[in-house]
Write an enzyme that holds these catalytic residues in place. Structure first.
Site, mmCIF file in Angstrom:
data_model
loop_
_atom_site.group_PDB
_atom_site.id
_atom_site.type_symbol
_atom_site.label_atom_id
_atom_site.label_comp_id
_atom_site.label_asym_id
_atom_site.label_seq_id
_atom_site.Cartn_x
_atom_site.Cartn_y
_atom_site.Cartn_z
ATOM 1 N N GLU A 1 34.272 46.801 45.884
ATOM 2 C CA GLU A 1 33.407 46.679 47.089
ATOM 3 C C GLU A 1 34.198 46.761 48.383
ATOM 4 O O GLU A 1 33.636 47.305 49.353
ATOM 5 C CB GLU A 1 32.618 45.366 47.024
ATOM 6 C CG GLU A 1 31.650 45.289 45.880
ATOM 7 C CD GLU A 1 32.326 45.079 44.520
ATOM 8 O OE1 GLU A 1 33.454 44.551 44.494
ATOM 9 O OE2 GLU A 1 31.730 45.453 43.498
ATOM 10 N N ASP B 1 36.330 48.417 38.696
ATOM 11 C CA ASP B 1 35.581 47.202 39.032
ATOM 12 C C ASP B 1 36.089 46.699 40.392
ATOM 13 O O ASP B 1 37.082 47.207 40.924
ATOM 14 C CB ASP B 1 35.881 46.188 37.910
ATOM 15 C CG ASP B 1 35.041 44.936 37.983
ATOM 16 O OD1 ASP B 1 34.019 44.936 38.667
ATOM 17 O OD2 ASP B 1 35.442 43.935 37.338
ATOM 18 N N ASP C 1 27.280 41.430 37.605
ATOM 19 C CA ASP C 1 27.324 40.188 36.831
ATOM 20 C C ASP C 1 25.967 39.487 36.761
ATOM 21 O O ASP C 1 25.685 38.547 37.501
ATOM 22 C CB ASP C 1 28.370 39.251 37.437
ATOM 23 C CG ASP C 1 29.758 39.869 37.361
ATOM 24 O OD1 ASP C 1 29.925 40.875 36.636
ATOM 25 O OD2 ASP C 1 30.667 39.355 38.023
HETATM 26 C C1 NOJ Z 1 33.805 41.369 37.352
HETATM 27 C C2 NOJ Z 1 32.962 42.342 36.583
HETATM 28 O O1 NOJ Z 1 31.695 42.452 37.178
HETATM 29 C C3 NOJ Z 1 32.883 41.929 35.135
HETATM 30 O O2 NOJ Z 1 32.101 42.833 34.432
HETATM 31 C C4 NOJ Z 1 34.276 41.841 34.565
HETATM 32 O O3 NOJ Z 1 34.207 41.375 33.242
HETATM 33 C C5 NOJ Z 1 35.121 40.882 35.387
HETATM 34 N N1 NOJ Z 1 35.129 41.314 36.747
HETATM 35 C C6 NOJ Z 1 36.564 40.805 34.883
HETATM 36 O O4 NOJ Z 1 37.189 42.020 35.029
#
Ligand code: NOJ
Length: 955
Positions: free
Chosen positions: A550, A547, A623
């Site tokens: 970017e 995660d 998200d």
């Molecule tokens: C951002 C991610 O997009 C999300 O899916 C994740 O739960 C949070 N970071 C925490 O790691």
């Protein structure tokens, strides 16, 4: 002329935690640059406006020097001169056009002076002087062969190349001004620099403005600050952003000065363009930006940038598709304009066609563009994938259902969810751990209070052949006594700041460093962190989630890294930004490949991606929110990924932010059952929403959706196999499947599952009881559940009460499935198959089934079965080896052994839809094995209603 583009960004950590949920949430536009605030974009748009305003009096300053043109071995090379006027020497730009098999062209334009390193950097910067030339190292696989038939004819005015299938394609390279027309079927399909907006900002030294005598400060006088330079340079360019640029708190030192590249690319008579994910918008494109960013609460129908970038664009019209791939890893803006063309300006509408004009602008790097001339969408994706790699053939478990949330808080919690899913007969394959499992966000550790027994937890999951996925992010906590950060620091494996010291920023753990995956030593070190000895408490059923790659930096400009940061080889972050996520994802994949002996196929989910990421895992759309509009948007977003060569894509089921209503959650599961990557996920502040908690009838309905996914796993796995050998999408939009049916070109809310003929239209509106599905002419479809027929050639309305997924089957297909509900995909391995056959009007149908062990690489040694099924003339079903390319069973060393292992698995049931009326009543099915041995007749019953069903044992 060109409307502006909007972007948003992630807020710092505290706001992330508190400013969410339920209420209508909104993005912080002011945290992300508009084109006007991004110097190179603003300059190039101003340049384009100047070109447009000048009309026919404008002449592009780029010309090919005729005496430099060479045509050799599939290449046209030469030098483009950029004329600066006013007696200044011209700028030399090396040009190469490579004509490759089978009819693909690659245009590359560099800048001689930077190429030679003959420039000066400002501020004593140690950055590289060249334009970034290594995108291909990360993106392309193998060598593209030159087109052996390519022929070029040179004249002073132009060079005309014929190439492609039967030498039927042409590239007309005009020398003055430089432009290229790509021709197929005697029509210009794509034009480069046809509008004269090509621009390559050459290197120049910064000229300090001389102060006029009267302006010089006299002794004792206060020195007036020089006003900011806003003078206009070439073609009205604003020079104020050439040497330095500030946004918010950050000032970009820009040691290389202005260096952008831009090109106008026109698709004459093409009205529809698709591709260039990721964005939260419709499949058919508007203007957009690609700059991988962590976007907090992204909004719908927006061209703003998101977490990943695939700069592949299709233009489509009836019976013709063409495409371009802009291979550049820097921040990129793409303006898209539709323009009516008409031979008669007074003929409004009739006879008028629409051109799509696009304008591509990148902050730096090369102009490096691949040109695909189709003619079908599948040709483009195949040729693009042959260059950037096909999607990985994943482990079979990873196409089952994934149960995730931020966070399952203890190992007991994980075991409890696992037990409850089993108790409620809800199938799932994977449970996920978000960042809270770690000791204080230190990756490769466990919180010993909440996860005292990680191995015990994985053992319980393994008993049902279920898996665990744990998150590992690229930021490494800056804390004493943490061996991982100590190694990163002592071995200098992190990304550097502009002064060439380790870059420190903020993310989940607070102060952090970032692994620099451009550094081979860092990747080697990364490998070592995933071994069982090093990452203690992990078992072989643990897989990975990457995660924030970017990269997301909470206190960085636009929530990412300063562009003047430095990577291995002294490349600036500006050069490689859009590739960063891919390098981290690759590194984790490679590390996982080395973990097991013999190696198993890794599974690694990534948030950030670029062209090529498809080779190493899955992605999700980040998200999203628990709202109907986000459910709706997930469909075009996933379709867009699929046509852009990265089909293993999904969206958080239920929505990440906020609490979905029971109806929304149920509808989302029904849609998610048709995402290639199917995962429920939720933010830490949301209420728990595991399917068994929702209560009946919702739990029952969700369970049915999950079971449907598992029932169709053989079809899904076969689709993944096809994608892994051809690049073809797994879920396909209408225009892709029916490229001649203009009425469906705008459709992005219904789609097909690979070649199965299954047509899905998820319900994405509240309170719906029916949906309208558009069916192409001359086709018949059957409802998957009731077998009710529908005739194509328009829109049909089908019932869609809450417990029903609108799912049709196109006549003429054979769909493999497994009908016995189990806890996980692994437990279905030895189950028999059902073949669901929908006969067309001639009594014919066909389909295929690919199977292997679902986890190892033994399929590369022939350990697989790939069958083609045909049903002909309403009476005979045949199963034969799928004999195309490498997929001939029996050729590898592990083929026999695998066939033996699978000999007990067969087809137990055949369901025939649209069976001949003469079959009604009782009958006999004769089963004949390969080689002619007859296994005797079996009595079957054929019900009225034109559906036959036979149980027939092994194949
Ligand atoms: C951002 C991610 O997009 C999300 O899916 C994740 O739960 C949070 N970071 C925490 O790691």
């Amino acid at each position: 002329m060109l409307s502006s583009v909007i972007r948003v960004q992630l807020l710092p950590l505290l706001l992330v935690t508190f400013a969410i949920l339920e209420s209508a949430v909104s993005v912080k536009h002011e945290n992300f640059k508009t084109c006007d605030q991004s110097g190179f974009c603003k300059r190039n748009r101003a340049f384009a406006d100047h070109v447009t305003a000048s009309g026919s009096s404008w002449a592009s300053p780029y010309t090919v020097l005729p005496n430099t043109v060479k045509i050799k071995n599939g290449f046209v090379t030469g030098t483009i001169l950029k004329s600066l006027g006013d007696g200044q020497p011209s700028i030399h730009l090396p040009l190469s056009i490579h004509f490759q098999e089978p009819g693909v062209a690659r245009i590359t334009i560099d800048e001689a002076q930077r190429q030679k390193g003959d420039i000066e950097l400002r501020h004593g910067s140690p950055a590289r002087k060249e334009r970034y030339t290594e995108v291909d190292k990360w993106v392309l696989v193998g060598q593209s062969e030159s087109d052996p038939g390519m022929k070029g004819e040179f004249s002073q005015k132009e060079t005309i190349v014929s190439y492609g299938p039967g030498n039927g394609y042409k590239a007309i390279i005009r020398h003055s001004p430089f432009s290229v027309d790509f021709v197929r079927d005697d029509q210009v399909q794509i034009k480069f620099n046809g509008n004269g907006m090509m621009n390559l900002e050459h290197w120049r030294p910064k000229v300090e403005k001389e102060k006029k005598g009267s302006e010089e400060a006299k002794e004792g006088e206060e020195i007036k600050e020089e006003p900011k330079e806003v003078s206009t340079g070439e073609h009205g360019e604003d020079e104020s952003t050439w040497w330095e640029e500030s946004f918010g708190e950050n000032t970009d030192s820009k040691p290389k000065g202005p260096e952008s590249v831009a090109m106008d690319i026109t698709f004459p008579a093409y009205e529809h363009v698709y591709g260039i994910p990721g964005h939260a918008g419709p499949l058919a494109l508007k203007e957009t930006r690609l700059y991988n960013s962590d976007v907090f609460e992204y909004e719908m129908d927006s061209p703003m940038t998101l977490y990943g970038a695939i700069p592949l664009m299709y233009a489509h019209r009836k019976q013709s598709s063409v495409g371009v791939f802009w291979m550049n890893a820097a921040e990129t803006w793409i303006d898209i304009e539709k323009q009516k063309q008409s031979s008669n300006p007074l003929s409004l509408g009739i006879g008028a066609k629409t051109d799509t004009k696009t304008h591509w602008i990148s902050e730096n790097g090369l102009i490096d563009i691949f040109v695909f001339l189709g003619p079908e969408p599948k040709d483009i994706i195949q040729q693009y994938s042959a260059r950037t790699g096909n999607t990985q053939l994943p482990q079979e478990f990873s196409i089952g259902y994934h149960q995730c949330r931020w966070n399952y808080v203890t190992d007991e919690d994980v075991k409890d969810v696992d037990n409850k899913m089993t108790r409620h007969h809800i199938p799932y394959d994977v449970i996920w751990l978000d960042i809270e499992y770690t000791d204080g966000k230190k990756y490769f550790t466990w919180d010993e209070h909440t996860f005292p027994d990680p191995l015990g937890m994985q053992k319980q999951l393994d008993a049902s052949q279920r898996k665990l996925v744990a998150i590992i992010d690229p930021h490494i906590k800056n804390e004493a006594n943490y061996p991982v950060v100590e190694a990163l620091k002592s071995q200098d494996l992190g990304i550097h700041n502009k002064d060439n010291n380790l870059y420190e920023g903020w993310c989940w753990p607070g102060s952090s460093y970032w692994i620099d995956c451009f550094n081979p030593a860092a990747r080697k070190w990364w490998d070592s962190l995933f071994t069982y000895q090093s990452f203690k408490g992990t078992a072989s059923n643990l897989f990975l989630w990457n995660d924030m790659n970017e990269p997301s930096v909470f206190n960085g400009p636009e929530t990412t890294m300063p562009k003047d940061n430095l990577h291995h080889g002294n490349w600036e972050h500006r050069d490689i930004h859009n590739l960063n996520g891919l390098t981290f994802h690759n590194a984790t994949y490679e590390a996982m490949l080395k973990r097991d002996h013999p190696a198993k196929r890794p599974f690694v989910l990534t948030r950030s991606y670029y062209s090529g990421s498809q080779r190493v895992g899955a992605m999700w759309t980040g998200d999203n929110q628990a709202s109907w509009s986000h459910l709706q948007a997930s469909i075009p977003m996933i379709l867009s990924m699929n046509i852009a060569g990265f089909p293993f894509a999904g969206a958080d089921v239920g929505g990440f932010f906020g609490n979905p209503s029971k109806e929304l959650l149920t509808r989302w599961y029904q849609a998610g059952a048709f995402y290639p990557f199917f995962r429920g996920h939720a933010h830490i502040d949301t209420r728990r929403r595991e399917p068994y908690l929702i209560g009946d009838p919702y739990t029952q309905i969700i369970t049915q959706a999950l079971r449907l996914r598992y029932q169709l796993l053989p079809a899904w796995y076969t689709a993944f196999h096809t994608a892994s050998t051809s690049g073809y999408p797994i879920v396909r939009p209408h225009y892709y499947v029916h490229p001649s049916d203009e009425a469906g070109f705008g459709l992005d809310d219904q789609f097909y599952l690979a070649d199965t003929g299954l047509l899905i239209k998820p319900v994405v509106t509240e309170g719906a009881t029916t949906v309208d599905i558009y069916l192409p002419p001359s086709s018949t479809y059957y409802d998957y559940f009731t077998f009710k027929p529908y005739t194509g050639g328009g829109t049909v309305t089908i019932p869609a009460p809450l417990d029903t997924i609108p799912l049709l089957m196109q006549a003429g297909h054979i769909i493999p499935r497994k009908d016995r509900p189990r806890r996980s995909s692994g437990l279905m391995r030895w189950d028999p198959y059902t073949l669901l056959i929908t006969l067309d009007e001639h009594g014919n149908a066909e389909g295929e089934l690919y199977i292997d062990d679902g986890e190892s690489f033994d399929y590369r040694d022939g350990a697989f079965i790939h069958r083609r099924f045909t049903f002909s003339a309403g009476r005979e079903l045949r199963s034969s080896n799928f004999a195309s390319g490498i997929d001939v069973q029996g050729s590898g060393k592990k083929a026999k052994e695998y066939a033996k292992r699978m000999s007990g698995v067969g087809v137990e049931k055949v369901i025939i839809v649209n069976a001949p009326r003469t079959w009604e009543g009782r009958g006999t099915v004769v089963v004949q094995e390969e080689g002619g041995r007859r296994r005797g007749g079996q009595r079957c019953s054929f019900s009225a209603g034109r559906r036959g069903e036979a149980r027939i044992g092994r194949w």
